[in-house]
Design a protein around this motif. Structure first.
Motif, PDB file in Angstrom:
ATOM      1  N   TRP A  69       0.829  -1.204   0.000  1.00 23.80           N
ATOM      2  CA  TRP A  69       0.000   0.000   0.000  1.00 23.80           C
ATOM      3  C   TRP A  69       0.865   1.258   0.000  1.00 23.80           C
ATOM      4  CZ3 TRP A  69      -3.919   2.704  -1.191  1.00 23.80           C
ATOM      5  CH2 TRP A  69      -4.247   3.877  -0.525  1.00 23.80           C
ATOM      6  N   TYR A  70       1.915   1.273   0.803  1.00 21.96           N
ATOM      7  CA  TYR A  70       2.780   2.452   0.842  1.00 21.96           C
ATOM      8  C   TYR A  70       3.441   2.702  -0.513  1.00 21.96           C
ATOM      9  CZ  TYR A  70       2.266   2.646   5.902  1.00 21.96           C
ATOM     10  OH  TYR A  70       1.765   2.748   7.173  1.00 21.96           O
ATOM     11  N   ARG A  71       3.803   1.634  -1.196  1.00 23.05           N
ATOM     12  CA  ARG A  71       4.410   1.789  -2.528  1.00 23.05           C
ATOM     13  C   ARG A  71       3.398   2.368  -3.514  1.00 23.05           C
ATOM     14  NH1 ARG A  71       7.727  -3.911  -2.958  1.00 23.05           N
ATOM     15  NH2 ARG A  71       9.402  -3.317  -1.544  1.00 23.05           N
ATOM     16  N   VAL A  72       2.180   1.833  -3.504  1.00 25.04           N
ATOM     17  CA  VAL A  72       1.126   2.335  -4.392  1.00 25.04           C
ATOM     18  C   VAL A  72       0.818   3.792  -4.073  1.00 25.04           C
ATOM     19  CG1 VAL A  72      -1.345   2.123  -4.949  1.00 25.04           C
ATOM     20  CG2 VAL A  72       0.105   0.077  -4.838  1.00 25.04           C
ATOM     21  N   LEU A  73       0.668   4.092  -2.811  1.00 24.01           N
ATOM     22  CA  LEU A  73       0.339   5.454  -2.394  1.00 24.01           C
ATOM     23  C   LEU A  73       1.438   6.432  -2.805  1.00 24.01           C
ATOM     24  CD1 LEU A  73      -1.828   7.084  -0.924  1.00 24.01           C
ATOM     25  CD2 LEU A  73      -0.641   6.608   1.216  1.00 24.01           C
ATOM     26  N   ASP A  74       2.698   6.009  -2.695  1.00 28.00           N
ATOM     27  CA  ASP A  74       3.806   6.877  -3.072  1.00 28.00           C
ATOM     28  C   ASP A  74       3.856   7.102  -4.582  1.00 28.00           C
ATOM     29  OD1 ASP A  74       5.549   8.177  -1.194  1.00 28.00           O
ATOM     30  OD2 ASP A  74       7.219   7.389  -2.382  1.00 28.00           O
ATOM     31  N   ARG A  75       3.419   6.125  -5.363  1.00 28.15           N
ATOM     32  CA  ARG A  75       3.346   6.315  -6.812  1.00 28.15           C
ATOM     33  C   ARG A  75       2.177   7.222  -7.181  1.00 28.15           C
ATOM     34  NH1 ARG A  75       3.751   0.449  -7.734  1.00 28.15           N
ATOM     35  NH2 ARG A  75       5.913  -0.012  -7.328  1.00 28.15           N
ATOM     36  N   PHE A  76       1.073   7.058  -6.469  1.00 27.22           N
ATOM     37  CA  PHE A  76      -0.137   7.836  -6.722  1.00 27.22           C
ATOM     38  C   PHE A  76       0.062   9.298  -6.328  1.00 27.22           C
ATOM     39  CE2 PHE A  76      -4.528   9.076  -5.313  1.00 27.22           C
ATOM     40  CZ  PHE A  76      -5.106   9.092  -6.577  1.00 27.22           C
ATOM     41  N   ILE A  77       0.709   9.532  -5.198  1.00 28.33           N
ATOM     42  CA  ILE A  77       1.010  10.885  -4.722  1.00 28.33           C
ATOM     43  C   ILE A  77       2.504  10.947  -4.430  1.00 28.33           C
ATOM     44  CG2 ILE A  77       0.526  12.669  -3.004  1.00 28.33           C
ATOM     45  CD1 ILE A  77      -2.137  11.231  -2.460  1.00 28.33           C
ATOM     46  N   PRO A  78       3.315  11.243  -5.448  1.00 25.07           N
ATOM     47  CA  PRO A  78       4.761  11.324  -5.216  1.00 25.07           C
ATOM     48  C   PRO A  78       5.098  12.580  -4.416  1.00 25.07           C
ATOM     49  CG  PRO A  78       4.236  11.862  -7.503  1.00 25.07           C
ATOM     50  CD  PRO A  78       2.946  11.473  -6.840  1.00 25.07           C
ATOM     51  N   GLY A  79       6.204  12.517  -3.729  1.00 26.97           N
ATOM     52  CA  GLY A  79       6.664  13.673  -2.974  1.00 26.97           C
ATOM     53  C   GLY A  79       6.425  13.522  -1.487  1.00 26.97           C
ATOM     54  N   ASN A  80       7.038  14.413  -0.722  1.00 28.53           N
ATOM     55  CA  ASN A  80       6.886  14.364   0.731  1.00 28.53           C
ATOM     56  C   ASN A  80       6.772  15.767   1.330  1.00 28.53           C
ATOM     57  OD1 ASN A  80       9.547  15.059   0.318  1.00 28.53           O
ATOM     58  ND2 ASN A  80      10.362  13.734   1.915  1.00 28.53           N
ATOM     59  N   THR A  81       6.127  16.667   0.590  1.00 25.28           N
ATOM     60  CA  THR A  81       5.849  17.981   1.159  1.00 25.28           C
ATOM     61  C   THR A  81       4.750  17.825   2.206  1.00 25.28           C
ATOM     62  OG1 THR A  81       4.108  18.545  -0.415  1.00 25.28           O
ATOM     63  CG2 THR A  81       6.389  19.082  -1.066  1.00 25.28           C
ATOM     64  N   LYS A  82       4.488  18.879   2.944  1.00 26.71           N
ATOM     65  CA  LYS A  82       3.414  18.831   3.939  1.00 26.71           C
ATOM     66  C   LYS A  82       2.070  18.543   3.278  1.00 26.71           C
ATOM     67  CE  LYS A  82       5.717  21.906   7.168  1.00 26.71           C
ATOM     68  NZ  LYS A  82       5.774  23.240   7.763  1.00 26.71           N
ATOM     69  N   VAL A  83       1.819  19.146   2.129  1.00 25.07           N
ATOM     70  CA  VAL A  83       0.557  18.925   1.410  1.00 25.07           C
ATOM     71  C   VAL A  83       0.474  17.485   0.908  1.00 25.07           C
ATOM     72  CG1 VAL A  83      -0.816  19.600  -0.605  1.00 25.07           C
ATOM     73  CG2 VAL A  83       0.284  21.358   0.799  1.00 25.07           C
ATOM     74  N   ASP A  84       1.580  16.960   0.370  1.00 28.46           N
ATOM     75  CA  ASP A  84       1.605  15.557  -0.083  1.00 28.46           C
ATOM     76  C   ASP A  84       1.329  14.615   1.087  1.00 28.46           C
ATOM     77  OD1 ASP A  84       2.302  16.347  -2.687  1.00 28.46           O
ATOM     78  OD2 ASP A  84       4.455  16.180  -2.259  1.00 28.46           O
ATOM     79  N   ALA A  85       1.975  14.872   2.208  1.00 29.43           N
ATOM     80  CA  ALA A  85       1.784  14.027   3.394  1.00 29.43           C
ATOM     81  C   ALA A  85       0.333  14.083   3.860  1.00 29.43           C
ATOM     82  CB  ALA A  85       2.727  14.464   4.514  1.00 29.43           C
ATOM     83  N   LEU A  86      -0.265  15.250   3.846  1.00 28.18           N
ATOM     84  CA  LEU A  86      -1.663  15.397   4.251  1.00 28.18           C
ATOM     85  C   LEU A  86      -2.583  14.632   3.297  1.00 28.18           C
ATOM     86  CD1 LEU A  86      -3.687  16.658   6.207  1.00 28.18           C
ATOM     87  CD2 LEU A  86      -3.747  18.678   4.708  1.00 28.18           C
ATOM     88  N   LYS A  87      -2.343  14.740   2.002  1.00 34.03           N
ATOM     89  CA  LYS A  87      -3.147  13.995   1.022  1.00 34.03           C
ATOM     90  C   LYS A  87      -3.028  12.483   1.263  1.00 34.03           C
ATOM     91  CE  LYS A  87      -2.612  17.288  -2.809  1.00 34.03           C
ATOM     92  NZ  LYS A  87      -1.960  17.458  -4.135  1.00 34.03           N
ATOM     93  N   LYS A  88      -1.795  12.018   1.461  1.00 38.22           N
ATOM     94  CA  LYS A  88      -1.570  10.584   1.699  1.00 38.22           C
ATOM     95  C   LYS A  88      -2.285  10.124   2.966  1.00 38.22           C
ATOM     96  CE  LYS A  88       2.899  10.453  -0.617  1.00 38.22           C
ATOM     97  NZ  LYS A  88       4.337  10.282  -0.486  1.00 38.22           N
ATOM     98  N   MET A  89      -2.194  10.934   4.009  1.00 40.82           N
ATOM     99  CA  MET A  89      -2.846  10.560   5.277  1.00 40.82           C
ATOM    100  C   MET A  89      -4.357  10.496   5.106  1.00 40.82           C
ATOM    101  SD  MET A  89      -4.683  11.719   8.100  1.00 40.82           S
ATOM    102  CE  MET A  89      -4.498  13.483   8.105  1.00 40.82           C
ATOM    103  N   VAL A  90      -4.949  11.456   4.408  1.00 39.83           N
ATOM    104  CA  VAL A  90      -6.405  11.464   4.212  1.00 39.83           C
ATOM    105  C   VAL A  90      -6.845  10.232   3.423  1.00 39.83           C
ATOM    106  CG1 VAL A  90      -8.302  12.680   3.057  1.00 39.83           C
ATOM    107  CG2 VAL A  90      -6.690  13.953   4.486  1.00 39.83           C
ATOM    108  N   ILE A  91      -6.125   9.909   2.359  1.00 45.21           N
ATOM    109  CA  ILE A  91      -6.465   8.713   1.567  1.00 45.21           C
ATOM    110  C   ILE A  91      -6.241   7.454   2.387  1.00 45.21           C
ATOM    111  CG2 ILE A  91      -5.782   7.339  -0.446  1.00 45.21           C
ATOM    112  CD1 ILE A  91      -5.229  10.043  -1.871  1.00 45.21           C
ATOM    113  N   ASP A  92      -5.126   7.406   3.107  1.00 43.09           N
ATOM    114  CA  ASP A  92      -4.812   6.240   3.933  1.00 43.09           C
ATOM    115  C   ASP A  92      -5.880   6.011   4.997  1.00 43.09           C
ATOM    116  OD1 ASP A  92      -2.713   4.198   4.928  1.00 43.09           O
ATOM    117  OD2 ASP A  92      -3.086   5.423   6.710  1.00 43.09           O
ATOM    118  N   GLN A  93      -6.213   7.051   5.734  1.00 40.49           N
ATOM    119  CA  GLN A  93      -7.153   6.899   6.844  1.00 40.49           C
ATOM    120  C   GLN A  93      -8.604   6.883   6.392  1.00 40.49           C
ATOM    121  OE1 GLN A  93      -6.325   6.245  10.235  1.00 40.49           O
ATOM    122  NE2 GLN A  93      -4.572   5.695   8.966  1.00 40.49           N
ATOM    123  N   GLY A  94      -8.896   7.530   5.275  1.00 39.61           N
ATOM    124  CA  GLY A  94     -10.273   7.550   4.800  1.00 39.61           C
ATOM    125  C   GLY A  94     -10.649   6.342   3.966  1.00 39.61           C
TER     126      GLY A  94
END
Length: 176
Positions: A69-94
């Motif tokens: 899942w982390y690999r897929v999520l990182d391909r779907f939303i590349p990067g590690n800015t604060k906004v990228d991290a927030l998007k990943k967290m919302v998709i992950d938790q939602g």
């Protein structure tokens, strides 16, 4: 430091295997903590099969699914800015977390030998509380994970935090 360097070398040489073994080991530790510190079973009443089952679930289900899942999520939303991290967290938790938890609890029940009917009853009983508890812990952890931790270390970081979560899940899924 020697152990950390050895872990890094093993992770560099065999990332998938090391991540899966890490997940299994830490799920087993979570069950040991649950049985010894929460349930206060003592060594004589420790259910070794239960601990091995939780470790097996970590190696065969949690490690591969969450690591993938982390690999897929990182391909779907590349990067590690604060906004990228927030998007990943919302998709992950939602999206991911509710589905994953809805699969993990029945896997535990099945390996505990529950019938389909009993497993469904346990899922209905435990899922809502487990999901709510998930939201107390994981959004903050995942935000830090996606913002601060390189992809190769994310599963290990989460599994270290997950010792507490696995302790809770083990206790929750093995209540009478």
């Amino acid at each position: 430091m020697i152990l950390w360097r050895a872990y890094q070398q093993a992770l560099a040489a065999h990332p998938w295997k090391v991540q899966i073994i890490t997940a299994g080991s830490l799920m087993g530790i979570g069950d040991i903590v649950s049985q010894q510190l929460i349930e206060k079973r003592g060594l004589e009443k420790h259910q070794v099969r239960r601990t091995l089952t939780m470790a097996f679930i970590g190696c065969s289900f949690v490690g591969p699914v969450v690591g993938g899942w982390y690999r897929v999520l990182d391909r779907f939303i590349p990067g590690n800015t604060k906004v990228d991290a927030l998007k990943k967290m919302v998709i992950d938790q939602g999206g991911f977390a509710p589905c994953f938890l809805g699969c993990l609890l029945p896997v535990i029940g099945t390996l505990d030998g529950l019938s389909v009917k009993d497993n469904w009853a346990r899922l209905q009983r435990d899922y809502p509380d487990a999901l709510i508890t998930n939201y107390y812990i994981w959004p903050t952890v995942q935000l830090a994970n996606f913002y601060l931790i390189p992809l190769v270390y994310r599963l290990a970081f989460v599994q270290c935090v997950a010792v507490i979560w696995n302790t809770y899940l083990s206790w929750k899924s093995h209540q009478s």
